[in-house]
Design a protein around this motif. Structure first.
Motif, PDB file in Angstrom:
ATOM      1  N   ARG A   1     -11.318  -0.165 -35.863  1.00  0.00           N
ATOM      2  CA  ARG A   1     -11.445   0.377 -37.210  1.00  0.00           C
ATOM      3  C   ARG A   1     -12.936   0.507 -37.543  1.00  0.00           C
ATOM      4  NH1 ARG A   1      -8.500  -2.861 -41.623  1.00  0.00           N
ATOM      5  NH2 ARG A   1      -6.737  -1.669 -40.856  1.00  0.00           N
ATOM      6  N   LYS A   2     -13.300   1.654 -38.096  1.00  0.00           N
ATOM      7  CA  LYS A   2     -14.671   1.875 -38.541  1.00  0.00           C
ATOM      8  C   LYS A   2     -14.935   1.024 -39.788  1.00  0.00           C
ATOM      9  CE  LYS A   2     -18.023   5.365 -39.528  1.00  0.00           C
ATOM     10  NZ  LYS A   2     -18.359   6.430 -40.385  1.00  0.00           N
ATOM     11  N   ASP A   3     -16.125   0.460 -39.872  1.00  0.00           N
ATOM     12  CA  ASP A   3     -16.468  -0.412 -40.997  1.00  0.00           C
ATOM     13  C   ASP A   3     -17.047   0.384 -42.161  1.00  0.00           C
ATOM     14  OD1 ASP A   3     -17.058  -2.499 -42.670  1.00  0.00           O
ATOM     15  OD2 ASP A   3     -18.842  -3.105 -41.567  1.00  0.00           O
ATOM     16  N   VAL A   4     -16.186   1.018 -42.917  1.00  0.00           N
ATOM     17  CA  VAL A   4     -16.606   1.837 -44.046  1.00  0.00           C
ATOM     18  C   VAL A   4     -17.109   0.962 -45.193  1.00  0.00           C
ATOM     19  CG1 VAL A   4     -15.874   3.680 -45.613  1.00  0.00           C
ATOM     20  CG2 VAL A   4     -14.925   3.566 -43.317  1.00  0.00           C
ATOM     21  N   SER A   5     -16.523  -0.206 -45.401  1.00  0.00           N
ATOM     22  CA  SER A   5     -16.944  -1.100 -46.492  1.00  0.00           C
ATOM     23  C   SER A   5     -18.343  -1.658 -46.246  1.00  0.00           C
ATOM     24  CB  SER A   5     -15.951  -2.240 -46.658  1.00  0.00           C
ATOM     25  OG  SER A   5     -14.697  -1.729 -47.043  1.00  0.00           O
ATOM     26  N   GLY A   6     -18.621  -2.042 -45.010  1.00  0.00           N
ATOM     27  CA  GLY A   6     -19.960  -2.515 -44.676  1.00  0.00           C
ATOM     28  C   GLY A   6     -21.004  -1.437 -44.893  1.00  0.00           C
ATOM     29  N   GLU A   7     -20.633  -0.192 -44.571  1.00  0.00           N
ATOM     30  CA  GLU A   7     -21.560   0.924 -44.788  1.00  0.00           C
ATOM     31  C   GLU A   7     -21.785   1.172 -46.283  1.00  0.00           C
ATOM     32  OE1 GLU A   7     -23.521   2.394 -42.567  1.00  0.00           O
ATOM     33  OE2 GLU A   7     -22.664   0.908 -41.205  1.00  0.00           O
ATOM     34  N   GLU A   8     -20.766   0.937 -47.091  1.00  0.00           N
ATOM     35  CA  GLU A   8     -20.929   1.084 -48.547  1.00  0.00           C
ATOM     36  C   GLU A   8     -21.910   0.031 -49.070  1.00  0.00           C
ATOM     37  OE1 GLU A   8     -20.437   2.908 -52.237  1.00  0.00           O
ATOM     38  OE2 GLU A   8     -19.976   3.587 -50.220  1.00  0.00           O
ATOM     39  N   ILE A   9     -21.798  -1.192 -48.563  1.00  0.00           N
ATOM     40  CA  ILE A   9     -22.766  -2.228 -48.947  1.00  0.00           C
ATOM     41  C   ILE A   9     -24.167  -1.791 -48.540  1.00  0.00           C
ATOM     42  CG2 ILE A   9     -23.537  -4.598 -48.542  1.00  0.00           C
ATOM     43  CD1 ILE A   9     -20.564  -5.338 -48.112  1.00  0.00           C
TER      44      ILE A   9
ATOM     45  N   ALA B   1     -13.560  -0.718 -53.791  1.00  0.00           N
ATOM     46  CA  ALA B   1     -13.655  -2.029 -54.439  1.00  0.00           C
ATOM     47  C   ALA B   1     -15.034  -2.646 -54.227  1.00  0.00           C
ATOM     48  CB  ALA B   1     -12.562  -2.951 -53.914  1.00  0.00           C
ATOM     49  N   VAL B   2     -15.612  -2.465 -53.040  1.00  0.00           N
ATOM     50  CA  VAL B   2     -16.974  -2.944 -52.780  1.00  0.00           C
ATOM     51  C   VAL B   2     -17.934  -2.320 -53.781  1.00  0.00           C
ATOM     52  CG1 VAL B   2     -18.912  -2.697 -51.162  1.00  0.00           C
ATOM     53  CG2 VAL B   2     -16.723  -3.562 -50.353  1.00  0.00           C
ATOM     54  N   ARG B   3     -17.876  -1.010 -53.908  1.00  0.00           N
ATOM     55  CA  ARG B   3     -18.772  -0.286 -54.818  1.00  0.00           C
ATOM     56  C   ARG B   3     -18.595  -0.770 -56.253  1.00  0.00           C
ATOM     57  NH1 ARG B   3     -17.591   4.079 -53.051  1.00  0.00           N
ATOM     58  NH2 ARG B   3     -15.809   4.601 -54.339  1.00  0.00           N
ATOM     59  N   GLU B   4     -17.345  -0.851 -56.717  1.00  0.00           N
ATOM     60  CA  GLU B   4     -17.090  -1.263 -58.099  1.00  0.00           C
ATOM     61  C   GLU B   4     -17.552  -2.699 -58.352  1.00  0.00           C
ATOM     62  OE1 GLU B   4     -12.914  -0.470 -58.517  1.00  0.00           O
ATOM     63  OE2 GLU B   4     -13.237   1.678 -58.821  1.00  0.00           O
ATOM     64  N   CYS B   5     -17.295  -3.587 -57.404  1.00  0.00           N
ATOM     65  CA  CYS B   5     -17.692  -4.991 -57.577  1.00  0.00           C
ATOM     66  C   CYS B   5     -19.209  -5.139 -57.558  1.00  0.00           C
ATOM     67  CB  CYS B   5     -17.055  -5.864 -56.503  1.00  0.00           C
ATOM     68  SG  CYS B   5     -15.294  -6.135 -56.761  1.00  0.00           S
ATOM     69  N   LEU B   6     -19.857  -4.481 -56.611  1.00  0.00           N
ATOM     70  CA  LEU B   6     -21.316  -4.587 -56.549  1.00  0.00           C
ATOM     71  C   LEU B   6     -21.973  -3.970 -57.774  1.00  0.00           C
ATOM     72  CD1 LEU B   6     -22.495  -4.113 -52.858  1.00  0.00           C
ATOM     73  CD2 LEU B   6     -22.832  -6.076 -54.356  1.00  0.00           C
ATOM     74  N   GLU B   7     -21.474  -2.845 -58.213  1.00  0.00           N
ATOM     75  CA  GLU B   7     -22.039  -2.215 -59.410  1.00  0.00           C
ATOM     76  C   GLU B   7     -21.955  -3.142 -60.618  1.00  0.00           C
ATOM     77  OE1 GLU B   7     -19.951   1.524 -59.597  1.00  0.00           O
ATOM     78  OE2 GLU B   7     -21.377   2.498 -58.235  1.00  0.00           O
ATOM     79  N   ALA B   8     -20.942  -4.011 -60.653  1.00  0.00           N
ATOM     80  CA  ALA B   8     -20.783  -4.941 -61.775  1.00  0.00           C
ATOM     81  C   ALA B   8     -21.861  -6.021 -61.792  1.00  0.00           C
ATOM     82  CB  ALA B   8     -19.398  -5.593 -61.721  1.00  0.00           C
TER      83      ALA B   8
END
Length: 165
Positions: A18-26, A134-141
């Motif tokens: 699986r490609k790590d899309v969440s890590g790339e968003e971070i 969810a990564v984006r929304e949580c980090l933006e908070a």
């Protein structure tokens, strides 16, 4: 420049399935806190492996911030919060509380997140969910307060509002 570690917790990611899309968003959001990604790892959903990675990132790499993604839900393999709690010195409950409050406005499923945050030495560790949205929304908070938190943790702010150099 803050030195940041990204720890993606995913069985399939660790196996290369699986490609790590969440890590790339971070990675995309880290520059917003004047950070640079110094360490990036993908590990399986194994508590001891997660613990060892967090300890190494804090104690050996001496990272300022470690952001994990994945393993915060309710499945039996979701053990990132347990691993983080085992290795942290102090909990910082306001960070995951703020993330949940903010994301609850977008989805009721946010209440199922078991993310935690805490410190180990001078490293701040924050668990994020496993989806890029969810990564984006949580980090933006919480992004706005992270530099201040890191300055306090590193002792460059002794009195709130006064920055020592």
């Amino acid at each position: 420049m803050w030195r940041v570690g990204i720890l993606t917790v995913s069985d399939k990611g660790a196996q290369g399935k699986r490609k790590d899309v969440s890590g790339e968003e971070i990675r995309r959001l880290v520059p917003l806190i004047k950070g640079t990604v110094a360490v990036y790892e993908i590990v399986p959903d194994e508590q001891e492996v997660i613990e060892n990675a967090l300890i190494r990132m804090a104690d050996e790499e001496r990272l300022d911030l470690v952001l994990t993604t994945g393993g915060t839900g309710l499945s039996l393999r979701d053990v990132t919060p347990e691993a983080t709690k085992r290795v942290m010195d102090r909990e910082v409950p306001g960070i995951p509380e703020a993330m949940r409050m903010t994301t609850l406005e977008k989805t009721k499923f946010a209440m199922l997140s078991r993310s935690v945050a805490g410190t180990r030495g001078q490293t701040l560790m924050i668990n994020l969910p496993g989806s890029p949205k969810a990564v984006r929304e949580c980090l933006e908070a919480v992004l706005e307060v992270l530099p201040h938190a890191l300055k306090i943790l590193h002792g460059t702010i002794k009195d709130h509002g006064k920055i020592r150099k």
